[in-house]
Each structure stands twice: as structure tokens, then as C-alpha cells.
Design an enzyme around this catalytic site. Structure first.
Site, PDB file in Angstrom:
ATOM      1  CG  HIS A  54      -0.236   0.082   2.523  1.00 32.66           C
ATOM      2  ND1 HIS A  54       0.202  -1.037   3.193  1.00 32.66           N
ATOM      3  CD2 HIS A  54       0.127   1.147   3.299  1.00 32.66           C
ATOM      4  CE1 HIS A  54       0.795  -0.675   4.319  1.00 32.66           C
ATOM      5  NE2 HIS A  54       0.768   0.644   4.404  1.00 32.66           N
ATOM      6  CG  ASP A  56       1.319   4.921   4.811  1.00 32.01           C
ATOM      7  OD1 ASP A  56       0.459   4.036   4.662  1.00 32.01           O
ATOM      8  OD2 ASP A  56       2.171   4.900   5.720  1.00 32.01           O
ATOM      9  CG  HIS A  60      -1.181   6.894   7.696  1.00 30.67           C
ATOM     10  ND1 HIS A  60      -2.159   6.340   8.496  1.00 30.67           N
ATOM     11  CD2 HIS A  60      -0.056   6.146   7.915  1.00 30.67           C
ATOM     12  CE1 HIS A  60      -1.657   5.316   9.158  1.00 30.67           C
ATOM     13  NE2 HIS A  60      -0.380   5.186   8.835  1.00 30.67           N
TER      14      HIS A  60
END
Length: 210
Positions: A54, A56, A60
Site C-alpha cells: 500500500h 500511505d 495518514h
């Protein structure tokens, strides 16, 4: 023209995928199945955007920062170097990467383990904050790692993430680099346009340059 080799850096995502304690696990359910009354199978997914490979978003780790739909895609596509720092301990420091630091491309992925974790463990390798600053000084725009986070699991201050913010670096986590030799590649790891989300899954791949 010979076919360029691909390395898939994305771990399988399922209900068994490791997650940070307290995060939302991946779950899939069927909302419709093919039948005489229905022509298709339809599934629905519930998940944290931090499951599997993934990207970020700055949101975040900083209130008011851009969500994943607002980040520039340029950083996730282009020349990339994989550097091995296997077994270096808790933190990747500049000296662990110095052997491969000449003429760095804008994207650097660091392999820290012989095999990426298939289950949750707290003692994974992360980046020392000064290493991210050192990479940024050399023109790097995106960093990646084959563990759950650029910060240690127990960190509350997220010093490495704050270095990402300070230097406007993009980041990929939970990559699988088990079969990737050190060297230069083309990275393709585009995040989804999830409006307002703090991260996005990616199907991260490396492509050979020849």
C-alpha cells in the site's frame, strides 16, 4: 523485442493477511451469485487501506495533509533502485545503503529480510529518520520497504513518517522483495483514487530495464 521481466511485489490479500493490531482486517462477502435470476457474481470488500502492499497518504500522519486521491502519481512510476539491507537490525541507517548510493534514481526500495513476513510480528525492521533525510538529499522522491511500516511498531511519535512529510516523500509499505536482486528497475505502483482515504492498496510491480 524480448519481453521485459516483471516482479510482483504485492503479497496476497485475504482474511489471513497480517495487520497492525486493532486495524480493520480484510473481509470479502458475496452480495449476489449467478443464478437464473442473476447474471453475475458480485462481491463486497471491507478492509483497512493499509492491508497488503500500500501507499500511505500524507493524511495518514498529518491532519489536514493531502488524502491519497490528491497526491501526484509521478512518484509511483519510473526508475527505481532495490537495495539490500538484510539483517541490519531494528533500523536502516545510511551506512546500510551507502554501497548502492551512487547516482540514485528517484525511487528506492529496501529489502530487509530473506522472506517478507506472512504473519504479524512487532520486531520488524524500519527506517531511521536520518536515513530518509539522507535519501531525500540525494534526490529520492519515493521510498519503500518490505515490512509493515517505515516506523517501528511501538513508535508513538512516528519520526520516520514525519521525515516523509518534511521532505515530501511518498512511501510504499508491505512490499515483497524476496526474489528481487539488488539493482535498477522500472517501478509501477499506482494508488487507487480513494477520495479522502489515508492510504491505498497498490499492485506494485518492478519491470526489468531490458
Amino acid at each position: 523485442m524480448p519481453k521485459r521481466r516483471l516482479w510482483d511485489l504485492s503479497p496476497p490479500v485475504s482474511a489471513d493477511a497480517p495487520i497492525f493490531p486493532g486495524d480493520q482486517p480484510f473481509a470479502l462477502e458475496w452480495t449476489a451469485r449467478r443464478s437464473p435470476q442473476c447474471p453475475v457474481n458480485l462481491s463486497a470488500v471491507t478492509t483497512s487501506p493499509h492491508v497488503g502492499a500500500h501507499a500511505d497518504a500524507p493524511l495518514h500522519y498529518a491532519d489536514g495533509a493531502p488524502a491519497i486521491d490528491a497526491v501526484d502519481l509521478d512518484a509511483y512510476l519510473g526508475p527505481c533502485r532495490v537495495i539490500h539491507a538484510i539483517g541490519v537490525g531494528a533500523l536502516i541507517r545510511p551506512e546500510h545503503l551507502a554501497h548502492a548510493s551512487v547516482d540514485l534514481p528517484p525511487r528506492v526500495l529496501v529489502r530487509t529480510a530473506q522472506q517478507a513476513d506472512r504473519v504479524w510480528r512487532e520486531d520488524f525492521t524500519a527506517y531511521a529518520p536520518e536515513t530518509l533525510a539522507w535519501l531525500a538529499e540525494r534526490g529520492v522522491r519515493l521510498v519503500g520497504i518490505d515490512t509493515a511500516s517505515v516506523d517501528p511498531a511501538i513508535s508513538k511519535t512516528l519520526d520516520a513518517h514525519q521525515q516523509l512529510r518534511a521532505h515530501d516523500l511518498r512511501v510504499l509499505e508491505n512490499l515483497v522483495l524476496d526474489e528481487v536482486p539488488e539493482g535498477d528497475y522500472e517501478l509501477i505502483a499506482l494508488p487507487l483514487r480513494w477520495v479522502g482515504a489515508c492510504a491505498s492498496p497498490v499492485r506494485a510491480v518492478l519491470r526489468s530495464l531490458e
